[in-house]
Design an enzyme around this catalytic site. Structure first.
Site, PDB file in Angstrom:
ATOM      1  N   ASP A  50      29.911  -9.695 -17.296  1.00 55.91           N
ATOM      2  CA  ASP A  50      29.672  -8.790 -18.425  1.00 55.91           C
ATOM      3  C   ASP A  50      29.994  -9.590 -19.694  1.00 55.91           C
ATOM      4  OD1 ASP A  50      29.950  -6.927 -20.500  1.00 55.91           O
ATOM      5  OD2 ASP A  50      31.286  -5.572 -19.445  1.00 55.91           O
ATOM      6  N   LYS A  94      32.229   3.262 -10.605  1.00 52.57           N
ATOM      7  CA  LYS A  94      32.866   1.973 -10.957  1.00 52.57           C
ATOM      8  C   LYS A  94      34.317   2.246 -11.302  1.00 52.57           C
ATOM      9  CE  LYS A  94      32.571  -0.669 -15.246  1.00 52.57           C
ATOM     10  NZ  LYS A  94      31.625  -1.302 -16.190  1.00 52.57           N
ATOM     11  N   LEU A  95      35.211   1.491 -10.664  1.00 50.63           N
ATOM     12  CA  LEU A  95      36.634   1.637 -10.943  1.00 50.63           C
ATOM     13  C   LEU A  95      37.109   0.487 -11.816  1.00 50.63           C
ATOM     14  CD1 LEU A  95      38.031   2.550  -7.382  1.00 50.63           C
ATOM     15  CD2 LEU A  95      37.186   4.098  -9.173  1.00 50.63           C
ATOM     16  N   LYS A  96      37.802   0.816 -12.883  1.00 49.69           N
ATOM     17  CA  LYS A  96      38.447  -0.221 -13.682  1.00 49.69           C
ATOM     18  C   LYS A  96      39.675  -0.697 -12.913  1.00 49.69           C
ATOM     19  CE  LYS A  96      36.024  -0.294 -17.545  1.00 49.69           C
ATOM     20  NZ  LYS A  96      35.395  -1.539 -18.044  1.00 49.69           N
ATOM     21  N   GLY A 100      27.610  -0.124 -20.487  1.00 53.11           N
ATOM     22  CA  GLY A 100      27.809   0.876 -21.538  1.00 53.11           C
ATOM     23  C   GLY A 100      29.019   0.535 -22.367  1.00 53.11           C
ATOM     24  N   LYS A 130      24.219  -5.500 -21.758  1.00 56.63           N
ATOM     25  CA  LYS A 130      24.549  -4.585 -22.863  1.00 56.63           C
ATOM     26  C   LYS A 130      23.861  -5.145 -24.100  1.00 56.63           C
ATOM     27  CE  LYS A 130      29.210  -3.428 -21.243  1.00 56.63           C
ATOM     28  NZ  LYS A 130      30.666  -3.682 -21.441  1.00 56.63           N
ATOM     29  N   ASN A 183      37.483  -6.597 -16.482  1.00 54.62           N
ATOM     30  CA  ASN A 183      37.556  -6.949 -17.916  1.00 54.62           C
ATOM     31  C   ASN A 183      38.470  -8.156 -18.157  1.00 54.62           C
ATOM     32  OD1 ASN A 183      37.108  -3.580 -18.311  1.00 54.62           O
ATOM     33  ND2 ASN A 183      35.820  -4.959 -19.525  1.00 54.62           N
ATOM     34  N   SER A 210      31.810   4.980 -15.055  1.00 52.99           N
ATOM     35  CA  SER A 210      32.918   4.036 -15.110  1.00 52.99           C
ATOM     36  C   SER A 210      34.210   4.829 -15.222  1.00 52.99           C
ATOM     37  CB  SER A 210      32.723   3.128 -16.330  1.00 52.99           C
ATOM     38  OG  SER A 210      33.826   2.260 -16.496  1.00 52.99           O
ATOM     39  N   ASP A 256      35.582  -3.266 -12.057  1.00 50.13           N
ATOM     40  CA  ASP A 256      35.473  -4.030 -13.309  1.00 50.13           C
ATOM     41  C   ASP A 256      36.867  -4.412 -13.783  1.00 50.13           C
ATOM     42  OD1 ASP A 256      34.841  -5.133 -15.758  1.00 50.13           O
ATOM     43  OD2 ASP A 256      33.920  -3.326 -16.603  1.00 50.13           O
ATOM     44  N   GLU A 297      33.067  -7.031 -11.357  1.00 51.15           N
ATOM     45  CA  GLU A 297      32.607  -7.350 -12.704  1.00 51.15           C
ATOM     46  C   GLU A 297      33.696  -8.080 -13.482  1.00 51.15           C
ATOM     47  OE1 GLU A 297      31.279  -3.743 -14.587  1.00 51.15           O
ATOM     48  OE2 GLU A 297      31.064  -4.642 -16.562  1.00 51.15           O
TER      49      GLU A 297
HETATM   50  O1  OSB Z   1      33.553  -3.455 -19.557  1.00 45.61           O
HETATM   51  O2  OSB Z   1      31.917  -2.228 -19.104  1.00 45.61           O
HETATM   52  C1  OSB Z   1      32.925  -2.435 -19.771  1.00 45.61           C
HETATM   53  C2  OSB Z   1      33.626   0.568 -22.043  1.00 45.61           C
HETATM   54  C3  OSB Z   1      34.026  -0.071 -23.207  1.00 45.61           C
HETATM   55  C4  OSB Z   1      34.102  -1.443 -23.213  1.00 45.61           C
HETATM   56  C5  OSB Z   1      33.766  -2.181 -22.069  1.00 45.61           C
HETATM   57  C6  OSB Z   1      33.352  -1.545 -20.918  1.00 45.61           C
HETATM   58  C7  OSB Z   1      33.315  -0.143 -20.891  1.00 45.61           C
HETATM   59  C8  OSB Z   1      32.982   0.626 -19.706  1.00 45.61           C
HETATM   60  C9  OSB Z   1      32.454   2.030 -19.908  1.00 45.61           C
HETATM   61  O3  OSB Z   1      33.146   0.256 -18.576  1.00 45.61           O
HETATM   62  C10 OSB Z   1      30.982   2.084 -19.783  1.00 45.61           C
HETATM   63  C11 OSB Z   1      30.415   3.386 -20.284  1.00 45.61           C
HETATM   64  O4  OSB Z   1      30.493   4.380 -19.559  1.00 45.61           O
HETATM   65  O5  OSB Z   1      29.891   3.422 -21.413  1.00 45.61           O
HETATM   66 MG    MG Z   2      32.549  -4.482 -18.032  1.00 41.99          MG
END
Ligand code: OSB
Ligand code: MG
Length: 369
Positions: free
Chosen positions: A236, A159-161, A288, A260, A188, A133, A186, A211
């Protein structure tokens, strides 16, 4: 197994590089670890709550308080992981606090039975493909540098935020540079349904999934959005139990699910989410929360279940920490090996733990529960 008590341990562990998402920037993790102290030995669990309630309502000190004031008083010396799960049910919410205690109990219980997490959960693979990520960066060239490095290391998926203002350009740039890499994004919860036409502009980039584009309580919005995008929608934050996973699937809000264990209240419920998704023909992957080796070991075992058909955010220790609290997880041909030893199969290094520890607290388990 006689449960004597739980030790809470707060550690501060720096990340190798800042991790920016649409909800904030992390430079260090404050992690709450739970050690179950039993007559047959210890078990370890990692609480994935963040220091602040910006990903979900939970946060480290709140989780510690819930464990101390509401969960430990419900445990008895003969509590096994299933008894704990039942006893915790009257406490609404707080899945990450519950999951950390359950993981520690499960680790101790499995160690006493000389059984690994993978064997117990039903792992069907000796190793799992690893994704990574990648956080929001200051510029596209910086992002490409980071992605190039991860691709060179052998990560199986990127995966790109994303967030408004950091979506089409970075995705286009990464896709042009790496035409064949498995790529997903992703958000969020950073978008609204009014952004549907904008998000549809991601369709040409052949993404595996998008995501959590919308807020966590907007299952209906995700169902509408899914009809407007060619890119599959994956939830998620919204998926907090197997029942909610089934509901979101039936409503057409998610066609792939991020699992998760902390977000759904533990590994027992995580396996139920896996099972209900499999029953609906919906693939899953392991998310994660920047776990240390303790949480990662258990996640990697979970990711070896049959319906985990997409690479997870189960990256190598070096992607997160210069020194992990356990022996490091290393990438081998784009995969992490599933530990085979009893319980989670790894133990924290006492010296490293001591260096990082901010505070410990022992919570005895009484005979009355
Ligand atoms: O949205 O998946 C998520 C990390 C912290 C909180 C939320 C997320 C994430 C990640 C990192 O995307 C995932 C990882 O490499 O542990
Ligand atoms: Mg996520």
């Amino acid at each position: 197994m006689t449960l004597e008590g739980l030790e809470l341990r707060w550690i501060d562990i720096p990340l190798v590089s800042p991790f920016r998402t649409s909800f904030g920037t992390e430079t260090e993790r404050r992690v709450l670890l739970v050690r179950a102290v039993t007559g047959d030995g210890d078990g370890w669990g990692e609480c994935v709550a963040m220091a602040e309630p910006v990903y979900s309502p939970e946060y480290v000190d709140g989780a510690a308080q819930v464990i101390r004031d509401f969960l430990v008083p419900k445990l008895t010396p003969d509590a096994d992981p299933w008894a704990a799960e039942r006893a915790f049910r009257p406490v609404h919410g707080h899945p990450m606090a519950k999951a950390a205690v359950e993981a520690a109990l499960l680790d101790a219980w499995l160690r006493a039975r000389n059984t690994s997490f993978g064997e117990f959960l039903g792992a069907v693979r000796p190793a799992v493909p690893s994704g990574v990520s990648v956080g929001i960066m200051d510029s596209v060239p910086r992002l490409l540098e980071a992605v190039d490095g991860y691709v060179a290391e052998g990560y199986a998926r990127i995966k790109l935020k994303i967030e408004p203002g950091w979506d089409l350009a970075p995705v286009r740039a990464v896709r042009e540079r790496h035409p064949d890499v498995m790529l997903q994004v992703d958000a969020n919860t950073a978008y609204t349904l009014a952004d549907a036409r904008h998000l549809a502009k991601l369709d040409p980039f052949d993404l595996l999934l998008i995501e959590q584009p919308l807020p966590e309580d907007d299952i209906a919005g995700h169902a509408v959005l899914a009809t407007r995008l060619a890119t599959p929608v994956c939830l998620d934050e919204s998926i907090t139990s197997a029942a909610i996973a089934a509901d979101a699937i039936v409503r057409g809000a998610t066609s792939i699910v991020n699992i998760k264990p902390g977000r759904v209240g533990g590994f027992l419920e995580a396996r139920r989410v896996h099972d209900v998704c499999a029953a609906h023909g919906v693939p899953v992957w392991c998310g994660g929360m920047l776990e240390t080796g303790i949480g990662r070991a258990a996640n990697v075992a979970l990711a070896a279940l049959p319906n985990f058909t997409l690479p997870g955010d189960t990256s190598a220790s070096s992607r997160y920490y210069a020194t992990d609290v356990t022996e490091p997880f290393v990438l081998e041909d784009g995969c992490l090996r599933v530990p085979t030893g009893p319980g989670i199969g790894v133990v924290p290094d006492q010296g490293v733990l001591r260096e990082l520890t901010v505070r410990t607290e022992f919570l005895p388990v009484g005979i009355h529960g």
